[in-house]
Design an enzyme around this catalytic site. Structure first.
Site, PDB file in Angstrom:
ATOM      1  N   GLU A   1      25.080  43.074  61.764  1.00  0.00           N
ATOM      2  CA  GLU A   1      24.104  43.705  60.869  1.00  0.00           C
ATOM      3  C   GLU A   1      22.853  44.151  61.601  1.00  0.00           C
ATOM      4  O   GLU A   1      22.199  45.103  61.197  1.00  0.00           O
ATOM      5  CB  GLU A   1      23.697  42.731  59.746  1.00  0.00           C
ATOM      6  CG  GLU A   1      24.607  42.790  58.542  1.00  0.00           C
ATOM      7  CD  GLU A   1      23.961  42.246  57.267  1.00  0.00           C
ATOM      8  OE1 GLU A   1      22.921  41.572  57.345  1.00  0.00           O
ATOM      9  OE2 GLU A   1      24.525  42.496  56.186  1.00  0.00           O
TER      10      GLU A   1
ATOM     11  N   HIS B   1      46.160  30.168  71.673  1.00  0.00           N
ATOM     12  CA  HIS B   1      47.512  30.303  71.130  1.00  0.00           C
ATOM     13  C   HIS B   1      47.604  31.411  70.084  1.00  0.00           C
ATOM     14  O   HIS B   1      48.564  31.459  69.335  1.00  0.00           O
ATOM     15  CB  HIS B   1      47.963  28.983  70.520  1.00  0.00           C
ATOM     16  CG  HIS B   1      47.943  27.853  71.496  1.00  0.00           C
ATOM     17  ND1 HIS B   1      49.032  27.508  72.249  1.00  0.00           N
ATOM     18  CD2 HIS B   1      46.937  27.024  71.884  1.00  0.00           C
ATOM     19  CE1 HIS B   1      48.715  26.485  73.036  1.00  0.00           C
ATOM     20  NE2 HIS B   1      47.450  26.168  72.840  1.00  0.00           N
TER      21      HIS B   1
ATOM     22  N   LYS C   1      27.559  49.122  47.100  1.00  0.00           N
ATOM     23  CA  LYS C   1      26.963  48.426  45.951  1.00  0.00           C
ATOM     24  C   LYS C   1      26.765  49.373  44.778  1.00  0.00           C
ATOM     25  O   LYS C   1      26.962  48.996  43.624  1.00  0.00           O
ATOM     26  CB  LYS C   1      25.599  47.824  46.342  1.00  0.00           C
ATOM     27  CG  LYS C   1      25.688  46.553  47.150  1.00  0.00           C
ATOM     28  CD  LYS C   1      24.301  45.922  47.276  1.00  0.00           C
ATOM     29  CE  LYS C   1      24.294  44.836  48.333  1.00  0.00           C
ATOM     30  NZ  LYS C   1      22.950  44.366  48.630  1.00  0.00           N
TER      31      LYS C   1
END
Lengths: 383, 383
Positions: free
Chosen positions: A248, A270, A373
């Site tokens: 951000e 792994h 938003k």
């Protein structure tokens, strides 16, 4: 280079005194722990504390709690359970809200703006449950939020504890404020030592500066992905916190913006190491390593302990990566305690703030999250 | 394009019948659930099951359990707790091993090779504890491993349950075998339905093929980072599983190899979205979305439920990303049940297998993780 490093430091410190990097001022404010402890002293002890917050309101607190609250404490019945509810999955929330002993639960609502839709929605849901159960909301909620907004109004309405956040504080740089330290105090963590560690990192400064300079140099060389790779269960949630801090803060233009990714040692040897070792050479690695642990079980029939094993794996992986042309840096914690955690937080915050300055970026803003938003609000209004 | 798609399908199916993609054969073997249920029938019920395994021995099982085992079941005292111990942090293991009720705990050791150092070390530690407590190891351990190796020898020595894995099975493609399904059966999950869903996905085929073709096309256009972005708490561990599946399978050369990264919706709208939206345009997004949930709490005083909210956020974020030039794909699950989970697993395994074929890569090997292991062994021998 030495000169330009010192110049960078001096310019940055000048900006600090000009009020451009206020996350430092807050962490260095000697009144901060007193304010928090005074608020906490008004609370009775609850068996469960649920934090309603998302993103910067949760990730720092989670990282601190994982590191400093006893691991697996939830297996012991006499302790307080902390749960950061940074999710809104309907099934999860349903099960959670039906299995809570409300009398024994306290909710902390955290949001800088005071009306982030996810924690605000969950607050409304749990507020109703508290009222329906005939309990007093004043007892069961507290707020860490700005002077205005929905949560500030609710705090006033029900007369609950309200720790006030300053408007200039960016969520992802807020762990060393009331945001991260209020839950930490409830968990019995020594926040004075966290802040002491942060102060030491700020005074030392060069660790952060070197990290920033190397990160940038490698980025310019095409190492555009930064793998943050803690070799410690207790530090592994710092990876999520750091991902937000870097993503951000530095993701502002098409031309620059490292992509941070998470690997957990040795688990990801792994799972992801194959790609890091032999795939495109576009990665650099930032290890977090712990030298001494509180406990160190011996493996029966072997000449090594778990600490020997995890640290040998870290060294082996680091060496193999370097040999393959994937550069690494390591932050070594001698031991996980509150001071070391505070030091780690401030070091990484400074690193990112320095990179933001080097890139001429608006480090503390996040304009790119508004479009989604807006569409979400429209969909909800038409539903 | 239509022809080449069909060609690709036919060539791939030819390779399947030539035995190149054995993960499909195992999942389609109608004897598999019987073998597992027969083994499980010999086990008494334990309050806690700890799985010792790492990487491909753990990630699939974790994803299935998160999706299909009741969320937050650990909050209810009468249920079995499952814990995948894919970590070796000394403090974590110390606390865990001192808080276990050994009498009520069963350990499943999973390792294809049979001697992966992390689960083998933990096995030695817990084996000693079981013996010291005067308990019978035959009761408290079972093994999912190959015909040879340390775990196979131990299984024979103590006379415990041993589910045998074929040597050609790659860990990250093993969730639809004993590896993922043995723990699932213990948790009461309907594995027959998981396998039925997998069979449907294989028969359908084109979903996986379209996902693979689009992933590749976007990769060639510079979208070298694949964000896997579940909008569901219950699907969020599929992100970790998919990261291994893609990273280890496709990360084989300097020239090609997408980097998968994890985002969790809507949490990461508040953590990583800024970078995705405004940073370098080197990303593509794979959403996992759930249409209907089992439960759906209404938000008091609002015109929306949590399902409305999470799905509106997914749509809003997806639209904003597309508008900003970040292409997205979505896998939509109508509902989370065993069939849908099996379908999802097979779809994504096929996608990666198809990409491996398109890139001419040795999809099922992982040569790049040996160098670090060698250095680790040397360090341990000299310690």
């Amino acid at each position: 280079m030495a000169t330009s490093k010192n110049n960078l430091k001096e310019e940055f410190l000048k900006e600090v005194s000009d009020g451009k990097h206020r996350f430092i001022d807050i962490a260095l404010d000697s009144e901060l722990p007193k304010r928090i402890r005074e608020a906490v002293s008004k609370l009775r002890k609850f068996k469960k504390v649920i934090i309603l917050g998302i993103g910067g309101s949760a990730l720092g607190g989670i990282a601190v709690m994982r590191a400093l609250y006893r691991p697996l404490k939830h297996m012991e019945d006499d302790s307080t359970h902390f749960f950061f509810l940074d999710q809104i999955d309907p099934d999860l929330i349903y099960h959670l809200s039906h299995n809570l002993d409300l009398k024994e639960t306290h909710f902390i609502s955290i949001s800088k703006s005071g009306d982030t839709i996810e924690p605000a929605s969950l607050y409304k849901l749990f507020y109703q449950k508290i009222v329906d159960a005939g309990l007093d909301p004043k007892e069961h909620f507290s707020f860490v939020t700005g002077e205005d907004g929905f949560f500030a109004e609710e705090a006033k309405k029900i007369g609950a504890i309200h720790l006030i956040l300053p408007p200039y504080l960016s969520g992802r740089f807020s762990v060393l404020s009331e945001v991260g330290l209020f839950p930490a105090v409830l968990a019995g963590i020594n926040i004075e030592e966290i802040l002491e560690g942060a102060r030491q990192a700020y005074e030392e400064f060069y660790t952060a500066l070197d990290l920033a300079i190397t990160q940038d140099k490698l980025y310019q060389e095409g190492k555009i992905i930064t793998v943050v790779f803690p070799y410690s269960y207790r530090l592994n949630r710092f990876a999520d916190w750091y991902i937000q801090l870097m993503a951000e803060s530095l993701g502002k233009t098409k031309d620059i913006g490292p992509t941070p990714i998470r690997a957990i040692g040795p688990t990801d040897q792994h799972a992801q190491l194959q790609l890091f070792m032999e795939g495109p050479r576009n990665k650099q690695v930032l290890f977090l390593e712990v030298e001494k642990h509180h406990h160190d079980p011996q493996i029966p029939g072997e000449n090594y302990t778990l600490e020997d094993l995890i640290n040998a794996e870290k060294k082996g992986t680091g060496q193999a990566l370097e040999d393959a042309g994937i550069p690494t840096q390591t932050i070594k914690l001698p031991y996980i305690d509150a001071k070391a955690v505070g030091n780690l937080i401030m070091t990484l915050e400074l690193q990112i703030a320095l990179l933001g300055k080097m890139y001429g970026i608006e480090t503390y803003k996040q304009p790119g999250v508004e479009a989604g938003k807006k569409i979400t609000r429209e969909i909800l209004q038409n539903s």
